[in-house]
Design an enzyme around this catalytic site. Structure first.
Site, PDB file in Angstrom:
ATOM      1  N   HIS A  36       0.526  -1.029   0.528  1.00  0.00           N
ATOM      2  CA  HIS A  36      -0.063   0.086  -0.148  1.00  0.00           C
ATOM      3  C   HIS A  36       0.696   1.337  -0.268  1.00  0.00           C
ATOM      4  CE1 HIS A  36      -3.937  -2.123   0.198  1.00  0.00           C
ATOM      5  NE2 HIS A  36      -3.307  -3.097   1.050  1.00  0.00           N
ATOM      6  N   ALA A 124      -5.440 -14.790  -4.861  1.00  0.00           N
ATOM      7  CA  ALA A 124      -4.243 -14.977  -3.948  1.00  0.00           C
ATOM      8  C   ALA A 124      -3.709 -13.882  -4.109  1.00  0.00           C
ATOM      9  CB  ALA A 124      -3.266 -15.622  -5.277  1.00  0.00           C
ATOM     10  N   ASP A 173       1.717  -3.952  -9.390  1.00  0.00           N
ATOM     11  CA  ASP A 173       1.460  -5.219 -10.515  1.00  0.00           C
ATOM     12  C   ASP A 173       2.016  -4.838 -11.174  1.00  0.00           C
ATOM     13  OD1 ASP A 173       0.720  -5.446  -7.691  1.00  0.00           O
ATOM     14  OD2 ASP A 173      -1.684  -5.702  -7.988  1.00  0.00           O
TER      15      ASP A 173
END
Ligand code: GLA
Length: 382
Positions: A36, A124, A173
């Site tokens: 985060h 996941a 990501d």
């Protein structure tokens, strides 16, 4: 990368569309530490892994395009001039969103067919969605010679996630999946989008993931809420992002924010510092320090940022009881998904078995254990 996955999508593509496709592998990612922090312009420490999405893609001669999710046996057909978010579910929007975001940049894609299949379960916390988005944008860039750089491509993938999946994610990501380097983790500065690769060889220790196999609902809205809290506190502090704040700065506005939001911002500032310290520890091969930082990260994610859940906390506690686990924490957005564990190689299987039994007893469901390798980013497969 699993060659079985590649062979599966290739075979189905040829059987269905009667053409040799381009083949692409796009990996998922782990994150050693720095959770985060990406949408706060901070530091993260991800790596692409040898699990992800295999895609077969080629131009279509018809006037519709098709996307086929082989795992789900689910297919959509769409017209390129009528792209809009689908109400059907998630994977459709990752594909449609990428096409729409390419079109928003005034680039023209023609009709195409894509068949894809993956070996990371959704939820996941290993970024199967970024892997899928990157495989689509990478494939379309190749097919239609769009001239997009890898950097353009990751921003297109990220925008697809914002505008089509409704998650205001950071860039970690998509970056890790696209730019992964074999055997390395990437110490990424999410403001400059520059990364330093660190060779990961923990000698007699290794990283191991345990998937809780749960994904609690509302995680998307909780994610977006956290992001707005961070942005509003940055505004109060008159800075661009929390990356620019110190704990002392935060102290000056303590009475203008709720205690909960104060803790969230404090977490981000501290997690960013931990990520910098982790880079030093890895450089010095100081695994004790790295492990302690990983445990502290979980503590903050659980108690300050409040994005963990009882299944994740249970697995981290199991790790704490075991002297061979140097560090463990939840990984990714939270509310389910995997823990990442830094563990002695010789003890990994025994711990995995023990934690799995205990998990089953406590929750009456199975967790899954993954031993991963760090791998290269999105690429064509010959
Ligand atoms: C999700 C998001 C990332 C990042 C992580 C938390 O994976 O997609 O951008 O914010 O959560 O670190």
């Amino acid at each position: 990368m699993s060659t079985a996955l590649i062979n599966d999508v290739k075979k189905v593509y040829i059987d269905t569309f009667n053409k040799e496709p381009l083949l692409i592998f796009s990996p998922g990612r782990i994150n050693i530490i720095g959770e985060h922090t990406d949408y706060n312009d901070g530091f993260v420490f991800p790596a692409a892994v040898n699990k992800g999405i295999a895609a077969a893609i080629e131009k279509s001669d018809s006037n519709i395009s098709t996307a086929y999710a082989l795992d789900k046996k689910s297919k959509i057909e769409f017209e390129l001039d009528k792209i809009k978010p689908s109400t059907e579910g998630h994977w459709q929007n990752y594909v449609l969103g990428v096409v729409a975001e390419i079109q928003n940049r005034n680039k023209t894609v023609g009709n195409f067919n894509i068949v894809f299949k993956g070996d990371i379960p959704g939820g996941a916390g290993m970024s199967s969605s970024a892997a899928l988005e990157n495989s689509v944008v990478f494939g379309l860039n190749e097919l239609f010679k769009l001239g997009l750089s890898k950097e353009d491509m990751i921003y297109i993938s990220q925008k697809a996630e914002h505008n089509y999946a409704g998650v205001n994610c950071g860039i970690m990501d998509q970056y890790a999946s696209m730019f992964g380097v074999k055997d390395h983790a990437l110490h990424l500065d999410c403001r400059s989008i520059e990364a330093k690769p660190y060779k990961i060889d923990f000698k007699d220790h290794q990283l191991m993931l345990i998937n809780t196999n749960v994904k609690h609902s509302l995680s998307d809205s909780a994610y977006n809420d956290r992001r707005s809290v961070c942005e509003s506190i940055s505004k109060l502090l008159n800075i661009k992002a929390l990356r620019d704040a110190t704990e002392q700065d935060l102290e000056t506005i303590k009475d203008q924010v709720t205690p909960e939001n104060y803790q969230k911002a404090l977490f981000v500032i501290q997690e960013n510092e931990r990520t910098q310290k982790a880079a030093e520890a890895i450089k010095d091969n100081d695994l004790e320090t790295l492990g302690a930082l990983i445990y502290d990260s979980h503590h903050g994610l659980q108690h300050q940022y409040k994005v963990s859940c009882e299944e994740l906390d249970f697995l981290v506690n199991q790790a704490k009881f075991n002297p061979h686990v140097l560090g463990a924490r939840m990984m990714g957005g939270g509310f389910g998904g995997c823990t990442i564990n830094l563990i002695a190689k010789s003890e990994a299987k025994a711990f995995a078995a023990h934690a799995s039994n205990a998990y089953k007893k406590a929750f009456n469901k199975d967790c899954s254990v993954y031993f991963i390798e760090l791998a290269e980013g999105t690429h064509l497969v010959n």
